[in-house]
Design an enzyme around this catalytic site. Structure first.
Site, PDB file in Angstrom:
ATOM      1  N   ARG A  58       0.840  -1.109   0.072  1.00  0.00           N
ATOM      2  CA  ARG A  58       0.101   0.037  -0.004  1.00  0.00           C
ATOM      3  C   ARG A  58       0.981   1.414  -0.128  1.00  0.00           C
ATOM      4  NH1 ARG A  58      -3.560   2.539   4.473  1.00  0.00           N
ATOM      5  NH2 ARG A  58      -5.117   3.590   3.485  1.00  0.00           N
ATOM      6  N   HIS A  62       0.676   4.463  -2.543  1.00  0.00           N
ATOM      7  CA  HIS A  62       0.459   5.633  -2.230  1.00  0.00           C
ATOM      8  C   HIS A  62       1.621   6.697  -2.543  1.00  0.00           C
ATOM      9  CE1 HIS A  62      -3.027   5.476   0.641  1.00  0.00           C
ATOM     10  NE2 HIS A  62      -3.070   4.518  -0.206  1.00  0.00           N
ATOM     11  N   ASN A  90      -3.026   8.709   4.799  1.00  0.00           N
ATOM     12  CA  ASN A  90      -1.766   7.682   4.897  1.00  0.00           C
ATOM     13  C   ASN A  90      -1.417   7.307   6.341  1.00  0.00           C
ATOM     14  OD1 ASN A  90      -1.137   7.612   2.078  1.00  0.00           O
ATOM     15  ND2 ASN A  90       0.081   9.615   2.305  1.00  0.00           N
ATOM     16  N   HIS A 187      -5.750  -5.484  -2.525  1.00  0.00           N
ATOM     17  CA  HIS A 187      -6.652  -5.711  -1.324  1.00  0.00           C
ATOM     18  C   HIS A 187      -6.804  -7.050  -0.940  1.00  0.00           C
ATOM     19  CE1 HIS A 187      -8.651  -1.348  -1.142  1.00  0.00           C
ATOM     20  NE2 HIS A 187      -7.125  -1.244  -1.058  1.00  0.00           N
TER      21      HIS A 187
END
Length: 316
Positions: A58, A62, A90, A187
């Site tokens: 992740r 990001h 975040n 995910h």
């Protein structure tokens, strides 16, 4: 399975040998043990805490969606600047200490050579592999960015987005609909906090107002999770630490945790892709790794456009 993984690695090697000044063997002469150091650091961390695989993956996403893959998400805030990592979007990121540990070892072996952006990209790749996902190689040679500002995180897709909005946002970065769905499959690892999905439960007591894309029984599960507060965590699928296609099977059961997850099955535009990945894990793996390699090339900084930080948390 070993042959399958080898073939995938070869395909990616041929597809992405050199791109944007990057190369597969970028550190071959300057820091030949870089990949081994990073891989061993990630492996040790995940053996201690398997949930960190989701955090590293992740974090890489990001990073790349904000100012490109330049390690900007790793920079700490200062008195005069609130950095990306302190954005509400975040605050749930994890694994910074893994990047720090790898960087510390690399600086001892070959100071000032391996960028934090490359460390993060390789760590995410290795996390996928150690969680049972596909093996793939990535071009190296990214430089670290010098900008990290909280306002830039507005460019991250929120959990409330529908499929059309996701298609548009990912499309702005050059991704196809298929690649967007494949990347959403990340995910398959990790959890979501109640604060990111509780809006789907606001009318849970009223059956007439219940989100039609949400299975009633699963809504009860989410409601029970949220009874512990906004920071309570719900796994995205039943195998939270294993990289597989169970995420897509969950969407078929109307058991997607986030609205932005379930919309992929609710929308006719993306439903066929979800069904395909739910039925064929190998196809998901292959499309995912290709999309990951492509994402790792977003707005790469090379030459004088970036730097190699001495510490991943501080601009030189």
């Amino acid at each position: 399975m070993a042959i399958y993984r080898l073939l995938i690695a070869v395909v990616i090697l041929l597809m992405n040998g050199v791109a944007d000044g990057l190369s597969m063997n970028y550190y071959l002469m300057t820091c030949p043990f870089a990949e081994i150091i990073i891989k061993n650091t990630v492996n040790k961390a995940l053996q201690s805490d398997p949930t960190l695989a989701a955090g590293l993956l992740r974090m890489h996403f990001h990073d790349c969606f904000i100012e490109g893959c330049d390690g900007s998400v790793l920079i700490d805030s200062t008195k005069g600047n609130t950095a990306e990592k302190d954005s509400p979007a975040n605050l749930s990121l994890r694994g910074y200490e893994i990047i720090d540990a790898a960087k510390e070892q690399l600086e001892k072996q070959c100071p000032g050579v391996v960028s934090c952006a490359d460390i993060l990209a390789m760590a995410a790749r290795d996390a996928v592999f150690f969680a049972g996902g596909p093996v793939y190689d990535i071009p190296k040679g990214r430089k670290d960015g010098r900008r990290s500002k909280i306002e830039d995180t507005a460019n991250l897709p929120p959990p409330s987005f529908n499929s059309s909005q996701l298609i548009n946002m990912f499309g702005q970065h050059g991704f196809t609909v298929q690649e967007m769905v494949a990347l959403s499959g990340a995910h398959t690892l990790g959890t979501a906090r109640c604060s990111s999905f509780k809006s789907r439960l606001s009318n849970f007591d009223s059956k007439n107002d219940l989100d039609p894309s949400l299975d009633t029984q699963f809504a009860r599960t989410l409601s029970k999770t949220c009874s512990a507060g906004d920071n309570a965590e719900q796994p995205f699928d039943s195998s939270r630490n294993a990289f597989d296609n169970d995420y897509f099977n969950a969407l078929q059961r109307k058991a997607g945790v986030l609205f932005s997850d379930q919309t992929l099955f609710a929308s006719a535009i993306t439903r066929g892709i979800v069904n395909g990945y739910a039925m064929n894990q190998a196809m998901f793996f292959f499309d995912f790794l290709r999309a990951m390699v492509k994402m790792g090339l977003l707005d790469v900084k090379d030459g004088s456009k970036g730097e190699v930080r001495n510490s991943c948390r501080v601009i030189n």
